[in-house]
Design an enzyme around this catalytic site. Structure first.
Site, PDB file in Angstrom:
ATOM      1  N   PHE A 135       0.856  -1.192   0.000  1.00  0.00           N
ATOM      2  CA  PHE A 135       0.000   0.000   0.000  1.00  0.00           C
ATOM      3  C   PHE A 135       0.884   1.230   0.000  1.00  0.00           C
ATOM      4  CE2 PHE A 135      -2.523   3.472   1.615  1.00  0.00           C
ATOM      5  CZ  PHE A 135      -3.657   3.369   0.828  1.00  0.00           C
ATOM      6  N   ASP A 220       9.211   2.539   2.043  1.00  0.00           N
ATOM      7  CA  ASP A 220       8.020   3.270   2.459  1.00  0.00           C
ATOM      8  C   ASP A 220       7.797   2.957   3.939  1.00  0.00           C
ATOM      9  OD1 ASP A 220       5.464   4.057   3.133  1.00  0.00           O
ATOM     10  OD2 ASP A 220       4.524   3.348   1.281  1.00  0.00           O
ATOM     11  N   LYS A 249       2.499   9.270   8.394  1.00  0.00           N
ATOM     12  CA  LYS A 249       1.535   9.030   9.484  1.00  0.00           C
ATOM     13  C   LYS A 249       1.944   9.531  10.876  1.00  0.00           C
ATOM     14  CE  LYS A 249      -1.348   5.456   7.579  1.00  0.00           C
ATOM     15  NZ  LYS A 249      -0.901   4.920   6.293  1.00  0.00           N
TER      16      LYS A 249
HETATM   17  C1  LIG Z   1      -1.069   5.201   4.901  1.00  0.00           C
HETATM   18  C2  LIG Z   1       0.024   4.788   4.006  1.00  0.00           C
HETATM   19  C3  LIG Z   1       0.302   5.485   2.819  1.00  0.00           C
HETATM   20  C4  LIG Z   1      -0.539   6.631   2.345  1.00  0.00           C
HETATM   21  O1  LIG Z   1      -0.506   7.737   3.189  1.00  0.00           O
HETATM   22  P1  LIG Z   1      -1.605   8.895   3.000  1.00  0.00           P
HETATM   23  O2  LIG Z   1      -1.182   9.928   3.998  1.00  0.00           O
HETATM   24  O3  LIG Z   1      -2.935   8.282   3.325  1.00  0.00           O
HETATM   25  O4  LIG Z   1      -1.527   9.360   1.605  1.00  0.00           O
HETATM   26  C5  LIG Z   1       1.378   5.070   2.063  1.00  0.00           C
HETATM   27  N1  LIG Z   1       2.136   4.032   2.442  1.00  0.00           N
HETATM   28  C6  LIG Z   1       1.911   3.346   3.581  1.00  0.00           C
HETATM   29  C7  LIG Z   1       2.807   2.212   3.963  1.00  0.00           C
HETATM   30  C8  LIG Z   1       0.826   3.693   4.386  1.00  0.00           C
HETATM   31  O5  LIG Z   1       0.568   2.988   5.492  1.00  0.00           O
END
Ligand SMILES: *Cc1c(COP(=O)(O)O)cnc(C)c1O
Length: 402
Positions: A135, A220, A249
């Site tokens: 994700f 990420d 986050k």
């Molecule tokens: C939540 C998340 C995203 C996206 O972040 P947003 O602030 O919602 O755009 C990307 N990568 C990971 C691993 C995430 O948990």
């Protein structure tokens, strides 16, 4: 009192199925709804509220900064942005930072940085290998990076340049490589995709292979970073140093922020290459600075590791009591509980009734992402409520079977 859910359904586009509760206030690991009911929060704003709700150090920093300077544009130097960048660099393997406003935006920027690097150093290579069940966010390009059909299918055709391969499988990456690949982008643990923890040597093997090929490794850490998995950044547990890392986050206690961190050699953006109106604004950066300073000065990642251990042990003991629990997995305070059938909706609703907020990860799994300042007493309290919910489900099932 207005019927908030009814008004919400009238005025808001519906992109998520919300729980029937309207939250109005939070403090520490607890939130209150508009009727004054209290809940223990194991969702934590989707792994955002690292220091709990309205942590005093962040409230003070935001209050002070909002009286001083909220926004000034990146045409000028602003102090909170520089401070936060310095603190990030002092506590990581990276040399340069670029701020933005969300996780998806950070990943977009990281991919643009890798493509620019490809143009300069890899004969124009532009493709990025990502993994199935990853994700990376909701922009069109990040939907293409996110290896999940349900997010991609409504929006095709998607931007090209992304190759989705199996996670935790170096051979799959090797097989997918072309001379157009400039980077591999991975989550150290797949968060939204299921709290999927790879083999211990996966990341180091991928990194070694990327380096040998001369391509970049982008991690990420939007969900795993900032203490969540028991170290400030998850990569620190694997003896590796990625070329680029993204954060969002947990970085600013709920103020919107994202960050792209890169090694010196990879920091190839030049003026005009990329930009953002709000990214790096003094308010969000002051919140980020206060958050990160508190986390690094108060051994918060260690608390995440310790309390995560308590949570996992407690869930394991529930697993030995309830046959329909099939697996407990997690690291630090990123933890999943899986069932042999689709119980997640029911458990989430029943926990809400008990006064516990939990996240549905999949139809048959829950995810727990409490604040990193959670206490053992609060973990026990949550386990108690969850245990009562599971017991009621077992009793119901036994009654209907007999
Ligand atoms: C939540 C998340 C995203 C996206 O972040 P947003 O602030 O919602 O755009 C990307 N990568 C990971 C691993 C995430 O948990």
């Amino acid at each position: 009192m207005p019927d908030w859910p009814e008004l919400a359904e009238k005025y808001l586009m519906r992109v998520v199925n919300r729980q029937p509760v309207t939250l109005v206030r939070g403090e520490g690991a607890r939130v209150w709804d508009d009727t004054g009911r209290e809940y223990l929060d194991f969702v934590g704003g989707w792994a955002v509220n690292s220091l709990g709700h309205c942590p005093p150090v962040v409230v003070a920093a935001v209050t002070e900064q909002s009286r001083t300077l909220i926004q000034a544009s990146n045409q000028f130097y602003t102090i909170p942005q520089i401070r936060l960048a310095e603190l990030l660099e002092q506590n990581s393997c990276f040399d340069k930072v670029l701020f933005c406003n969300s996780g998806a935006e950070a990943n977009e920027g990281a991919v643009k940085l890798a493509r620019k690097y490809g143009k300069l150093h890899l004969n124009g290579a532009y493709q990025v290998i990502t993994t199935i069940n990853s994700f990376h966010g909701r922009t069109l390009a990040m939907v293409a990076a996110t290896g999940q059909r349900k997010f991609q299918q409504p929006y095709s055709p998607l931007p090209n340049g992304f190759i989705n391969v199996e996670y935790d499988n170096l051979e799959a990456i090797k097989k997918a490589i072309t001379d157009q690949v400039c980077a591999v982008m991975l989550e150290p643990i797949q968060g939204e995709g299921g709290v999927n923890i790879p083999h211990e040597d996966y990341l180091s093997k991928v990194q070694a292979w990327c380096h040998q090929r001369g391509i970049l490794l982008i991690l990420d850490e939007i969900q795993t970073g900032v203490g969540r998995t028991g170290t400030l950044f998850a990569y620190q547990q694997y003896g590796i140093e990625p070329d680029i890392m993204t954060l969002a986050k947990g970085l600013a206690s709920g103020l919107p922020i994202g960050a792209i961190l890169a090694k010196h050699e990879v920091s190839v953006f030049e003026p005009g290459d990329h930009g953002t109106t709000f990214g790096g604004n003094p308010l969000a950066c002051a919140a980020g600075y206060a958050t990160l300073k508190f986390i690094t000065q108060n051994s918060i990642p260690q608390n995440a590791q310790r309390q995560g251990g308590c949570l996992i042990a407690g869930l394991e003991s529930l697993k030995s009591k309830f046959g329909f629990i099939t697996q407990v997995r997690g690291r630090g305070l990123l933890v999943a509980l899986e069932f042999d059938r689709d119980l997640a909706d029911k458990i989430v609703a029943d926990c809400l009734q008990q006064g516990l907020l939990v996240n549905k990860l999949k139809s048959n799994a829950l995810r727990f992402m409490p604040p990193l300042i959670i206490s053992e007493k609060e973990i026990d309290e949550a386990l108690g409520m969850l245990s009562r919910v599971l017991e009621a489900i077992r009793n119901e099932e036994q009654a209907s079977a007999s």
